[in-house]
Design an enzyme around this catalytic site. Structure first.
Site, mmCIF file in Angstrom:
data_model
loop_
_atom_site.group_PDB
_atom_site.id
_atom_site.type_symbol
_atom_site.label_atom_id
_atom_site.label_comp_id
_atom_site.label_asym_id
_atom_site.label_seq_id
_atom_site.Cartn_x
_atom_site.Cartn_y
_atom_site.Cartn_z
ATOM 1 C CB CYS A 107 -0.936 -0.005 1.210
ATOM 2 S SG CYS A 107 -0.117 -0.297 2.787
ATOM 3 C CG HIS A 150 -0.818 4.087 5.079
ATOM 4 N ND1 HIS A 150 -1.454 3.862 6.268
ATOM 5 C CD2 HIS A 150 -0.347 2.863 4.670
ATOM 6 C CE1 HIS A 150 -1.387 2.571 6.576
ATOM 7 N NE2 HIS A 150 -0.724 1.945 5.618
#
Length: 336
Positions: free
Chosen positions: A128, A240
């Site tokens: 990711c 994130h």
């Protein structure tokens, strides 16, 4: 079109259900697979109840066109042949095959065509943190080749799964009540803290997460650029963030970079510091694009730029990226 999801009960498996519905992915049948523990559970997809089948070494994948797999590297390795033997394209979300030479590692905005060459019938979905960074790097690399990248990540609890998100909320409640804090999913208490370790350490002092960013970026972008990462777990729930420093072969102005990002696929430019406008995970959770802001020249390097990017790592960093790969293959006539 017959589609399968393997690992349905996990955070990414649940996100697959949402993304496939949101994007009205073209399919005639959806199969759900899980462990013996989750077998028999039912989930609603477009108003229809679908029961999870236990994943077994049998002929259940006969007729499946594409299988989205998110059940961990061990399961992916063990069941890859079972999933692909009848011709299904396996789009795998684990780390099992990412660095295998005969498995493409794909981010559609960056290297979509790599998905067409898959001798084992497997396409790997990158990590990711790598996905969101390379989506942001591609427009810069198109202006001038990137030579070096330094990145510090600020990774939400959701990167460790749905149970980790629950644990963070539990930790906050316990800490505020003065109770002993539960620590199971993280190596230390995350509430009111930051942990400069994501995954385990390797012999060179970097964690596996940090080495993924090094190796995967080079493979996806077909580059020899050097990448150095420090990955940190922070006490936010979802999405994130990354602070990125980039050195290019030729200097790239802030204006050139802004224009490139403003016109890039999968990127939203949010860069108005005078009005305190910049990407923040609280507001980007659940959204598709990679958001880029805080763009400025690197004071220490005339060929350097630095920027901040945020993306929902369960969505673009996992399920959405995989679905976009399948959509690309359909568009190219490479998937029924």
């Amino acid at each position: 079109m017959k589609v399968a999801i393997v690992g349905t009960s996990g955070a990414v498996g649940q996100e697959f259900l949402k993304v496939l519905a949101e994007r009205d992915f073209p399919m005639d049948e959806l199969l759900l697979f899980g462990s013996s523990r989750s077998a028999g559970t039912s989930y609603t997809f477009k108003g229809k109840q679908i029961v999870v089948k236990e994943l077994k070494h049998n002929d259940d994948f006969k007729g499946v066109d594409v299988a989205f797999v998110s059940a961990g590297a061990g399961i992916s390795k063990d069941y890859a042949e079972t999933i692909t033997k009848f011709g299904a394209v396996m789009i795998d979300n684990s780390s099992a095959f990412r660095m295998d030479n005969d498995v493409p590692l794909v981010v559609p905005e960056v290297n979509a065509a790599d998905a067409k060459v898959r001798p084992r019938g497997i396409i790997a979905n990158p990590n990711c943190t790598t996905i969101q960074m390379v989506v942001a790097l591609k427009p810069l690399n198109d202006i001038s080749k990137i030579k070096r990248v330094h990145v510090a990540t600020y990774q939400a609890a959701s990167g460790a799964g749905a149970a980790a998100m629950d644990e963070l909320l539990q930790q906050y409640k316990e800490a505020l009540n003065g109770d002993p804090v539960t620590v199971k999913k993280f190596v230390h208490q995350l509430a009111f803290n930051m942990i400069p370790q994501v995954d385990v350490f390797t012999d060179n002092g970097y964690t596996k997460e940090e080495m993924k960013m090094y190796n995967e970026t080079r493979k996806i972008m077909h580059t020899d650029a050097e990448v150095s990462a420090t990955c940190v777990r922070v006490p936010s729930l979802r999405a994130h963030s990354e602070a990125v420093w980039v050195e290019t072969e030729k200097p790239v102005s802030v204006e050139e970079a802004r224009n490139a990002w403003a016109n890039a696929d999968g990127v939203i430019l949010q860069d108005n510091p005078a009005e305190k406008e910049y990407p923040m995970p609280l507001f980007i959770a659940g959204k598709d694009p990679v958001y880029v802001g805080r763009i400025r020249k690197d004071l220490s390097n005339e060929k350097g730029l630095t920027f901040w990017c945020v993306s929902d790592q369960i969505k673009k960093g996992a399920a959405l990226n995989a679905v976009q790969i399948a959509e690309y293959l359909i568009k190219e006539g490479d998937l029924k």
